[in-house]
Scaffold this motif. Structure first.
Motif, PDB file in Angstrom:
ATOM      1  N   VAL A  67       0.867  -1.183   0.000  1.00  0.00           N
ATOM      2  CA  VAL A  67       0.000   0.000   0.000  1.00  0.00           C
ATOM      3  C   VAL A  67       0.901   1.229   0.000  1.00  0.00           C
ATOM      4  O   VAL A  67       1.728   1.388   0.907  1.00  0.00           O
ATOM      5  N   ASN A  68       0.756   2.078  -1.005  1.00  0.00           N
ATOM      6  CA  ASN A  68       1.593   3.287  -1.087  1.00  0.00           C
ATOM      7  C   ASN A  68       0.773   4.571  -1.080  1.00  0.00           C
ATOM      8  O   ASN A  68       1.271   5.628  -1.446  1.00  0.00           O
ATOM      9  N   LYS A  69      -0.487   4.472  -0.663  1.00  0.00           N
ATOM     10  CA  LYS A  69      -1.339   5.660  -0.609  1.00  0.00           C
ATOM     11  C   LYS A  69      -1.726   5.983   0.837  1.00  0.00           C
ATOM     12  O   LYS A  69      -1.884   5.074   1.658  1.00  0.00           O
ATOM     13  N   SER A  70      -1.901   7.257   1.119  1.00  0.00           N
ATOM     14  CA  SER A  70      -2.335   7.682   2.447  1.00  0.00           C
ATOM     15  C   SER A  70      -3.712   7.102   2.748  1.00  0.00           C
ATOM     16  O   SER A  70      -4.610   7.179   1.912  1.00  0.00           O
ATOM     17  N   PRO A  71      -3.895   6.553   3.957  1.00  0.00           N
ATOM     18  CA  PRO A  71      -5.203   5.986   4.316  1.00  0.00           C
ATOM     19  C   PRO A  71      -6.264   7.065   4.508  1.00  0.00           C
ATOM     20  O   PRO A  71      -7.446   6.760   4.589  1.00  0.00           O
ATOM     21  N   PHE A  72      -5.818   8.320   4.584  1.00  0.00           N
ATOM     22  CA  PHE A  72      -6.764   9.421   4.798  1.00  0.00           C
ATOM     23  C   PHE A  72      -7.231  10.028   3.485  1.00  0.00           C
ATOM     24  O   PHE A  72      -8.093  10.882   3.449  1.00  0.00           O
ATOM     25  N   GLU A  73      -6.598   9.595   2.398  1.00  0.00           N
ATOM     26  CA  GLU A  73      -6.934  10.187   1.106  1.00  0.00           C
ATOM     27  C   GLU A  73      -7.555   9.179   0.150  1.00  0.00           C
ATOM     28  O   GLU A  73      -8.342   9.550  -0.726  1.00  0.00           O
ATOM     29  N   ARG A  74      -7.163   7.911   0.280  1.00  0.00           N
ATOM     30  CA  ARG A  74      -7.655   6.866  -0.631  1.00  0.00           C
ATOM     31  C   ARG A  74      -8.147   5.682   0.188  1.00  0.00           C
ATOM     32  O   ARG A  74      -7.807   5.541   1.358  1.00  0.00           O
ATOM     33  N   ASN A  75      -8.857   4.785  -0.476  1.00  0.00           N
ATOM     34  CA  ASN A  75      -9.348   3.606   0.237  1.00  0.00           C
ATOM     35  C   ASN A  75      -8.484   2.363  -0.027  1.00  0.00           C
ATOM     36  O   ASN A  75      -8.923   1.239   0.213  1.00  0.00           O
ATOM     37  N   ALA A  76      -7.256   2.572  -0.501  1.00  0.00           N
ATOM     38  CA  ALA A  76      -6.375   1.436  -0.813  1.00  0.00           C
ATOM     39  C   ALA A  76      -6.133   0.553   0.415  1.00  0.00           C
ATOM     40  O   ALA A  76      -6.203  -0.676   0.319  1.00  0.00           O
TER      41      ALA A  76
END
Lengths: 136, 102
Positions: B7-16
């Motif tokens: 996972v390389n996306k912020s948890p606060f910006e994306r639902n990855a």
């Protein structure tokens, strides 16, 4: 220079390094400083991560642009705001953020730290009061 | 059939991260890197799902990305291991496949 002074708000919502937004926003703020406007720089959502202390990018091979925030006071930026709720959701407090000093070279008025943590309602007010919002 | 989830996306910006945690089965590995490292920090609004994840997955965070963003290792949730780039490669090599939650 233009005689009309407008209220410019730079609204930052992205974390640094993962995308280019934070760096681009900083460049635009620095360029905009040449136009003698009433500038505020606001950090909400993941934008609050731009101001964390102790960033060290040697390991990822990218330029560390974090020290540049501390020079914003020298570019006539006197208002920097951080949304408290965004900090809290991320387990952060003002102690985790860099300090930005400001000095008026004519009057020698000095402020140790112009970074101000404010409530979301105040962010909304500031948005409403601005003439222009640059969003990153 | 072991999978390394990244996972390389912020948890606060994306639902990855959400999706990853929903689909990753017990015993698989999860590596947080780039803006994904924010999920590894203590005291955030995603600390509870992350603590649950630590109980059933092997969770790792990439040290250089943590450092770049200004966070020391003492800020991460208990049970998450810090790895360097070589560790990232080892994890990928040990796994049968890699699922990148972009």
């Amino acid at each position: 220079m233009s005689e009309v002074v407008k209220k410019f708000m730079y609204l930052n919502r992205k974390a640094p390094y993962g995308t280019i937004y934070a760096w681009e926003a900083l460049e635009v703020v620095l360029i905009g400083a040449a136009f003698d406007q009433d500038v505020s720089v606001v950090f909400i959502d993941d934008g609050v991560y731009q101001l964390t202390k102790g960033q060290d990018t040697k390991g990822i091979g990218m330029k560390n642009f974090s020290p540049t925030y501390r020079t914003l006071g020298d570019y006539e930026v006197k208002k920097i705001y951080v949304d408290r709720a965004s900090l809290e959701a991320r387990g952060l407090s003002q102690d985790d953020l860099v300090e930005v000093a400001w000095e008026d070279f004519e009057t020698e008025e000095e402020i140790d730290n112009i970074v101000e943590v404010i409530d979301s309602a105040r962010v909304s007010e500031l948005m409403n009061e601005s003439d222009v919002i640059f969003s990153f | 059939m072991s999978i390394l989830h990244t996972v390389n996306k912020s948890p606060f910006e994306r639902n990855a991260l959400d999706s990853c945690l929903k689909f990753a089965t017990d015993g698989s590995a999860l590596l947080l890197f780039e803006d994904g490292i924010y999920a590894a920090l203590k005291g955030t609004s995603v600390e509870s799902p992350m603590s649950d994840a630590v109980g059933r997955l092997k969770v790792y965070v990439l040290g250089p990305d943590l450092k770049a963003r200004g966070f020391a290792e003492d800020r991460i949730v208990e049970g998450i291991s810090v790895v360097d780039y070589a560790g990232f490669v080892d994890l990928a090599a040990e796994s049968d496949k890699v699922q990148a939650w972009l």
